[in-house]
Design a protein around this motif. Sequence first.
Motif, PDB file in Angstrom:
ATOM      1  N   LEU A 195       1.986 -18.758 -22.960  1.00 58.86           N
ATOM      2  CA  LEU A 195       2.081 -19.801 -21.940  1.00 58.86           C
ATOM      3  C   LEU A 195       1.589 -19.360 -20.565  1.00 58.86           C
ATOM      4  N   SER A 196       1.393 -18.060 -20.387  1.00 62.35           N
ATOM      5  CA  SER A 196       0.991 -17.542 -19.078  1.00 62.35           C
ATOM      6  C   SER A 196      -0.235 -16.649 -19.237  1.00 62.35           C
ATOM      7  N   ASN A 197      -1.034 -16.573 -18.192  1.00 60.76           N
ATOM      8  CA  ASN A 197      -2.194 -15.681 -18.238  1.00 60.76           C
ATOM      9  C   ASN A 197      -1.886 -14.359 -17.536  1.00 60.76           C
ATOM     10  N   LYS A 198      -0.602 -14.032 -17.372  1.00 66.42           N
ATOM     11  CA  LYS A 198      -0.196 -12.775 -16.731  1.00 66.42           C
ATOM     12  C   LYS A 198       0.622 -11.944 -17.708  1.00 66.42           C
ATOM     13  N   VAL A 199       0.459 -10.641 -17.611  1.00 66.79           N
ATOM     14  CA  VAL A 199       1.268  -9.701 -18.374  1.00 66.79           C
ATOM     15  C   VAL A 199       1.744  -8.629 -17.402  1.00 66.79           C
ATOM     16  N   THR A 200       3.031  -8.242 -17.495  1.00 60.61           N
ATOM     17  CA  THR A 200       3.599  -7.288 -16.537  1.00 60.61           C
ATOM     18  C   THR A 200       4.336  -6.172 -17.255  1.00 60.61           C
ATOM     19  N   ILE A 201       4.501  -5.065 -16.513  1.00 61.80           N
ATOM     20  CA  ILE A 201       5.279  -3.923 -16.985  1.00 61.80           C
ATOM     21  C   ILE A 201       5.857  -3.232 -15.751  1.00 61.80           C
ATOM     22  N   LYS A 202       7.037  -2.617 -15.911  1.00 65.47           N
ATOM     23  CA  LYS A 202       7.644  -1.835 -14.830  1.00 65.47           C
ATOM     24  C   LYS A 202       7.087  -0.414 -14.874  1.00 65.47           C
ATOM     25  N   TRP A 203       6.831   0.145 -13.688  1.00 65.92           N
ATOM     26  CA  TRP A 203       6.268   1.492 -13.568  1.00 65.92           C
ATOM     27  C   TRP A 203       7.034   2.246 -12.501  1.00 65.92           C
ATOM     28  N   THR A 204       7.485   3.460 -12.843  1.00 68.07           N
ATOM     29  CA  THR A 204       8.184   4.319 -11.894  1.00 68.07           C
ATOM     30  C   THR A 204       7.453   5.654 -11.855  1.00 68.07           C
ATOM     31  N   PRO A 205       6.633   5.877 -10.818  1.00 65.54           N
ATOM     32  CA  PRO A 205       5.888   7.139 -10.748  1.00 65.54           C
ATOM     33  C   PRO A 205       6.839   8.323 -10.556  1.00 65.54           C
ATOM     34  N   ALA A 206       6.596   9.388 -11.318  1.00 68.72           N
ATOM     35  CA  ALA A 206       7.442  10.579 -11.249  1.00 68.72           C
ATOM     36  C   ALA A 206       6.840  11.659 -10.357  1.00 68.72           C
ATOM     37  N   THR A 264      16.804   9.164  -1.775  1.00 67.50           N
ATOM     38  CA  THR A 264      18.013   8.378  -1.505  1.00 67.50           C
ATOM     39  C   THR A 264      18.141   7.200  -2.464  1.00 67.50           C
ATOM     40  N   GLY A 265      17.506   7.298  -3.612  1.00 69.16           N
ATOM     41  CA  GLY A 265      17.608   6.222  -4.596  1.00 69.16           C
ATOM     42  C   GLY A 265      16.904   4.964  -4.128  1.00 69.16           C
ATOM     43  N   SER A 266      17.496   3.818  -4.461  1.00 69.45           N
ATOM     44  CA  SER A 266      16.849   2.548  -4.139  1.00 69.45           C
ATOM     45  C   SER A 266      16.774   2.301  -2.644  1.00 69.45           C
ATOM     46  N   LEU A 267      17.616   2.983  -1.849  1.00 69.22           N
ATOM     47  CA  LEU A 267      17.547   2.807  -0.399  1.00 69.22           C
ATOM     48  C   LEU A 267      16.204   3.277   0.147  1.00 69.22           C
ATOM     49  N   GLY A 268      15.656   4.330  -0.425  1.00 72.26           N
ATOM     50  CA  GLY A 268      14.375   4.849   0.022  1.00 72.26           C
ATOM     51  C   GLY A 268      13.188   4.088  -0.526  1.00 72.26           C
ATOM     52  N   CYS A 269      13.448   3.134  -1.394  1.00 73.11           N
ATOM     53  CA  CYS A 269      12.374   2.367  -2.027  1.00 73.11           C
ATOM     54  C   CYS A 269      12.162   1.004  -1.387  1.00 73.11           C
ATOM     55  N   GLY A 270      12.931   0.683  -0.391  1.00 75.13           N
ATOM     56  CA  GLY A 270      12.783  -0.632   0.236  1.00 75.13           C
ATOM     57  C   GLY A 270      13.652  -1.669  -0.429  1.00 75.13           C
ATOM     58  N   SER A 284       0.818  -1.217   0.000  1.00 75.32           N
ATOM     59  CA  SER A 284       0.000   0.000   0.000  1.00 75.32           C
ATOM     60  C   SER A 284       0.848   1.262   0.000  1.00 75.32           C
ATOM     61  N   GLU A 285       2.173   1.114   0.005  1.00 71.98           N
ATOM     62  CA  GLU A 285       3.055   2.283   0.050  1.00 71.98           C
ATOM     63  C   GLU A 285       3.830   2.393  -1.258  1.00 71.98           C
ATOM     64  N   HIS A 286       3.589   3.479  -1.992  1.00 71.45           N
ATOM     65  CA  HIS A 286       4.271   3.723  -3.259  1.00 71.45           C
ATOM     66  C   HIS A 286       4.901   5.105  -3.221  1.00 71.45           C
ATOM     67  N   LYS A 287       6.159   5.210  -3.693  1.00 69.60           N
ATOM     68  CA  LYS A 287       6.899   6.467  -3.639  1.00 69.60           C
ATOM     69  C   LYS A 287       7.396   6.850  -5.021  1.00 69.60           C
ATOM     70  N   THR A 288       7.529   8.162  -5.237  1.00 72.51           N
ATOM     71  CA  THR A 288       8.084   8.639  -6.502  1.00 72.51           C
ATOM     72  C   THR A 288       9.525   8.162  -6.642  1.00 72.51           C
ATOM     73  N   GLY A 289       9.914   7.882  -7.870  1.00 70.97           N
ATOM     74  CA  GLY A 289      11.283   7.459  -8.145  1.00 70.97           C
ATOM     75  C   GLY A 289      11.546   5.990  -7.890  1.00 70.97           C
ATOM     76  N   CYS A 290      10.603   5.273  -7.312  1.00 71.07           N
ATOM     77  CA  CYS A 290      10.760   3.845  -7.048  1.00 71.07           C
ATOM     78  C   CYS A 290      10.083   3.052  -8.171  1.00 71.07           C
ATOM     79  N   SER A 291      10.613   1.889  -8.462  1.00 76.34           N
ATOM     80  CA  SER A 291      10.095   1.067  -9.551  1.00 76.34           C
ATOM     81  C   SER A 291       9.198  -0.032  -9.000  1.00 76.34           C
TER      82      SER A 291
END
Length: 143
Positions: A86-97, A125-131, A45-52
Amino acid sequence: MKVQSVRARRAGMGVTAFGVMAATMVLAAPQAGAWVGNLEVSGGSEHKTGCSYTITASVEIDRLSTVKFTDNGADIPGSPVAPSLLSNKVTIKWTPATAGNHRLEARQILISDSIDVQVTAGSGTGSLGCGGGLGGLLPSFSG
């Protein structure tokens, strides 16, 4: 004459059986699931800007048509995505700005699913702040 009427009757029963099967498939399809749906975003439930994050959608019926992902109506980089056969899932990377409410949508032909995600400002702090990175290894000392 008799042979022709038997053949005609068999052909008629075959066409009727095919029609019944086709109608059953059409009527059962909505209960089987939508074309694209069950949209989920990693990160809890926690999403931050700059995190993927990974956005995942289920593709239950049509695995040939691409899925278009948008964030507040704008295409997410890398979209559209072709589902795997072969899979019923589709994914994409998202990085909110930007911080704030983001309506994420997955659309396949005329069918879509969407969710609202609240994004807060990242710590810078880059990826450190993203968990990720070392941030996930160090315990939290906040009380």
